[in-house]
Design a protein around this motif. Structure first.
Motif, PDB file in Angstrom:
ATOM      1  N   THR A 138     -10.851   4.280   1.764  1.00 17.74           N
ATOM      2  CA  THR A 138      -9.548   3.711   2.126  1.00 17.74           C
ATOM      3  C   THR A 138      -9.562   2.266   2.475  1.00 17.74           C
ATOM      4  O   THR A 138      -8.519   1.589   2.038  1.00 17.74           O
ATOM      5  N   ARG A 177     -12.861  -3.525  -2.916  1.00 17.93           N
ATOM      6  CA  ARG A 177     -14.142  -2.891  -3.183  1.00 17.93           C
ATOM      7  C   ARG A 177     -15.742  -3.816  -3.019  1.00 17.93           C
ATOM      8  O   ARG A 177     -16.404  -3.526  -2.070  1.00 17.93           O
ATOM      9  N   LYS A 214      -9.950  -3.819  -7.389  1.00 17.00           N
ATOM     10  CA  LYS A 214      -8.983  -2.931  -6.657  1.00 17.00           C
ATOM     11  C   LYS A 214      -7.320  -2.918  -7.163  1.00 17.00           C
ATOM     12  O   LYS A 214      -6.592  -1.933  -6.926  1.00 17.00           O
ATOM     13  N   HIS A 246       0.831  -1.151  -0.105  1.00 18.33           N
ATOM     14  CA  HIS A 246       0.133  -0.066  -0.136  1.00 18.33           C
ATOM     15  C   HIS A 246       0.937   1.089  -0.084  1.00 18.33           C
ATOM     16  O   HIS A 246       2.046   1.095   0.643  1.00 18.33           O
ATOM     17  N   ASP A 280      -8.987  -0.026  -0.520  1.00 19.65           N
ATOM     18  CA  ASP A 280      -7.786  -0.213  -1.179  1.00 19.65           C
ATOM     19  C   ASP A 280      -7.184  -1.449  -0.517  1.00 19.65           C
ATOM     20  O   ASP A 280      -6.073  -2.071  -1.098  1.00 19.65           O
ATOM     21  N   ARG A 281      -7.367  -1.717   0.687  1.00 15.89           N
ATOM     22  CA  ARG A 281      -6.810  -2.886   1.308  1.00 15.89           C
ATOM     23  C   ARG A 281      -7.485  -4.311   1.301  1.00 15.89           C
ATOM     24  O   ARG A 281      -6.935  -5.354   0.994  1.00 15.89           O
ATOM     25  N   ASN A 319      -2.291   2.367  -5.856  1.00 18.08           N
ATOM     26  CA  ASN A 319      -2.853   1.632  -4.564  1.00 18.08           C
ATOM     27  C   ASN A 319      -3.839   2.774  -3.601  1.00 18.08           C
ATOM     28  O   ASN A 319      -4.049   2.358  -2.621  1.00 18.08           O
ATOM     29  N   ARG A 320      -4.111   3.755  -4.176  1.00 12.42           N
ATOM     30  CA  ARG A 320      -4.834   4.607  -3.211  1.00 12.42           C
ATOM     31  C   ARG A 320      -6.095   5.264  -4.043  1.00 12.42           C
ATOM     32  O   ARG A 320      -6.667   6.195  -3.601  1.00 12.42           O
ATOM     33  N   ARG A 321      -6.429   4.568  -5.091  1.00 13.19           N
ATOM     34  CA  ARG A 321      -7.422   5.172  -5.804  1.00 13.19           C
ATOM     35  C   ARG A 321      -8.960   5.163  -4.935  1.00 13.19           C
ATOM     36  O   ARG A 321      -9.741   6.043  -5.100  1.00 13.19           O
ATOM     37  N   GLY A 322      -9.159   4.200  -4.206  1.00 11.48           N
ATOM     38  CA  GLY A 322     -10.213   4.198  -3.255  1.00 11.48           C
ATOM     39  C   GLY A 322     -10.379   5.349  -2.312  1.00 11.48           C
ATOM     40  O   GLY A 322     -11.123   5.741  -2.113  1.00 11.48           O
TER      41      GLY A 322
END
Length: 583
Positions: free
Chosen positions: A316, A323, A565, A19, A319-320, A164-167
């Motif tokens: 956020t 979605r 994701k 991430h 992203d982990r 990795n931070r689009r969400g």
């Protein structure tokens, strides 16, 4: 990012967990702020109609009786939603051909001007039928503008975001609809408080619409300072922009099937959960539970303030963990909890009503053939002449929930309220057929304004919610619970839709399912739900609509929607390709 920076520089170094470990840059913050502020103003404009639906009904639809006028006002509100997919196609195509930035400018101008014009629009009392027609046309212009707005904002931010931070980044865009609604409620509350209820209802309601002109100027300045998306700029430099995005989207099954899946496996359910948790909750408080509009707006505003940060929390988190798990969980929980949550809302907001419903049941017994469709938005008072119709219409106007019992053909209608039985009158029209005869009018008026209200009062049914008995903390808690479901399904949705479609047709592809879902399934939710309640009589019956749509979306999503994701949105292969590339 500078104009010369390659689009793949958006993928930054990551920590050991995969991430993004770097903080948001100043340029990235500017991108998010510029996209979000302009979109907030558009949502503010769009939702003024819904927040002022009761006043709009009185100002523009006075030719109809109260229940029909309110349903028609909701339809005027929904008109903007109906045309949103058209805006998605028109502006989506422009966004894919000429760029995100210039499309932004067009949509903000159309939205701002059409909203500001409502501030000077004559009402039905001064302009007759022209007033509601002009209102609906302006509302449709708003819908066209919004159809091109949201997709552009979400794409613009996503195409600037690290891989990795689009969400997390696009979740800020997801807050804009709620913040716009919050802003609309606050402006209405302040204006109403400063002017007083009577002046606000007469002319002060125009002030929130007039403020749109100020917001338009600010939004234009913000949009003019933005540069083009790096992904689109890269595509332009390589000469790979789509010359016919509509043909690519809808003329090729490999693209069209993903649009269909996005609609029925994600967006339709997300839309009804969003509008149930925010707009329908507001209408339910004021229309069904008879809570004072100012109090209801304050309670909703507090819940929005508490719940809004969770858009970013769930964006956020997506992203982990992905979605899909978050969106599907939100849909399932909504299906399982809507009935208990809204019953809790009743007990917290109007405990006298909840107690009366528990203690004294209201039953309308009638020959079904004598009962008309109560949810008609174009009905006039004289369209309801049978005793069944008159009874149901009177109960609906008093916000009294009831059940139906069919009697044999030819039976007389009876209204049972506990141990009391009322025989509602039949209405007889004059020879012209456009108004009730004098005797009928007297009997109907007596039944509606004296007999039925007196019996309901004796049975413990309150005319309105007692302000001293409202459990404000409890109401806010229920509204926050509904809001959390909204953030679960809506927070990750922008990133998901961006990741499902390629850059060259992304604007058109993601905008259409989003605006069909939110414009038709979601935007029509309050109107459909209230029509269902008017027809059935049970104040909770309208909840079957969002539950049904959310349940279908959950099933389709679980079986046919893949996790997105880790999709590389700049890769050669797309979301649906069996060999799609991942970072």
């Amino acid at each position: 990012m500078s104009n010369s920076q390659d689009v793949r520089d958006a993928a930054v170094d990551t920590d050991d967990g995969g991430h993004d470990a770097t903080p948001m840059t100043a340029q990235e913050r500017k991108v998010i702020l510029a996209s979000s502020l302009g979109t907030i103003f558009e949502w503010y404009d769009f939702y003024l109609y819904g927040a002022l639906a009761a006043i709009i009904a009185r100002q523009f639809f006075t030719a109809l009786e109260p229940t029909s006028a309110f349903i028609f006002a909701l339809l005027a509100f929904a008109a903007g939603f109906i045309v949103r997919p058209i805006g998605a196609v028109v502006f989506g195509g422009l966004g894919d051909m000429i760029g995100r930035k210039y499309t932004f400018l067009a949509t903000i101008v159309i939205m701002g001007v059409s909203t500001a014009l409502v501030a000077v629009l004559p009402t039905y009392s001064t302009a007759g039928a022209f007033a509601p027609i002009a209102l609906v046309l302006l509302r449709m212009l708003q819908g066209l503008a919004l159809g091109g707005e949201y997709g552009g904002a979400a794409i613009y931010v996503a195409e600037h975001a690290p891989q990795n931070r689009r969400g997390a980044y696009t979740a800020w865009v997801q807050t804009t609809a709620t913040v716009g609604l919050f802003l609309a409620l606050i402006v209405i509350l302040v204006t109403r408080s400063l002017l007083g209820e009577a002046p606000f209802a007469e002319w002060g309601w125009r002030i929130p619409f007039a403020l749109s002109a100020v917001m338009l100027a600010g939004s234009l300045w913000i949009r003019l300072s933005m540069s083009e998306s790096p992904a689109f700029r890269k595509m332009q430099e390589e000469g790979k922009t789509s010359k016919a995005p509509l043909a690519e989207c809808f003329g090729q099954w490999k693209n069209l099937k993903i649009i269909v899946l996005a609609l029925f496996g994600l967006v339709a359910g997300q839309a009804v959960v969003w509008y149930t948790g925010q707009f329908y909750a507001l209408f339910f408080l004021t229309g069904m539970l008879r809570v004072d509009p100012t109090t209801a707006n304050i309670l909703i505003a507090i819940a929005l303030l508490i719940g809004t940060p969770f858009f970013v929390v769930f964006g956020t988190l997506s992203d982990r963990i992905g979605r899909k798990p978050i969106i599907m969980a939100g849909l399932l929980i909504a299906c399982l909890t809507y009935f208990p949550l809204f019953k809790m809302l009743t007990s917290m907001a109007n405990p006298d009503l909840a107690a009366a419903q528990e203690r004294v049941q209201i039953v309308v017994k009638a020959d079904p053939m004598t009962c008309s469709f109560q949810g008609s938005p174009i009905a006039k008072e004289t369209d309801f002449t049978s005793s069944c119709d008159i009874a149901k219409r009177a109960l609906a106007q008093l916000a009294a929930s009831y059940t139906n019992e069919a009697l044999p053909s030819g039976s007389s209608t009876e209204v049972h309220i506990g141990g009391t039985v009322l025989a509602p009158p039949n209405g007889h029209l004059t020879a012209e057929g456009d108004r009730f005869e004098t005797d009928s009018l007297f009997e109907i008026s007596h039944f509606r304004k004296e007999l039925l209200p007196d019996v309901l009062k004796e049975a413990g049914y309150p005319v309105k919610a007692d302000p001293a008995k409202i459990n404000h903390v409890g109401v806010v808690a229920v509204l926050v619970a509904l809001m959390l479901l909204v953030t679960m399904v809506y927070g990750p949705i922008a990133a998901t839709l961006v990741e499902m479609f390629p850059t060259r047709i992304r604007y058109t592809s993601m905008s259409l399912p989003y605006h069909i879902g939110n414009g038709w399934f979601g935007g029509l939710m309050p109107t459909i739900a209230f029509a269902m309640v008017a027809q059935n009589g049970d104040m909770y019956h309208g909840l079957w609509y969002p539950i049904g749509v959310a349940a279908v979306t959950f099933v389709v999503g679980m079986f046919f929607i893949r996790e997105t994701k880790d999709v590389d949105i700049y890769a050669k292969f797309l979301y649906w390709h069996p060999n799609r590339l991942r970072k």
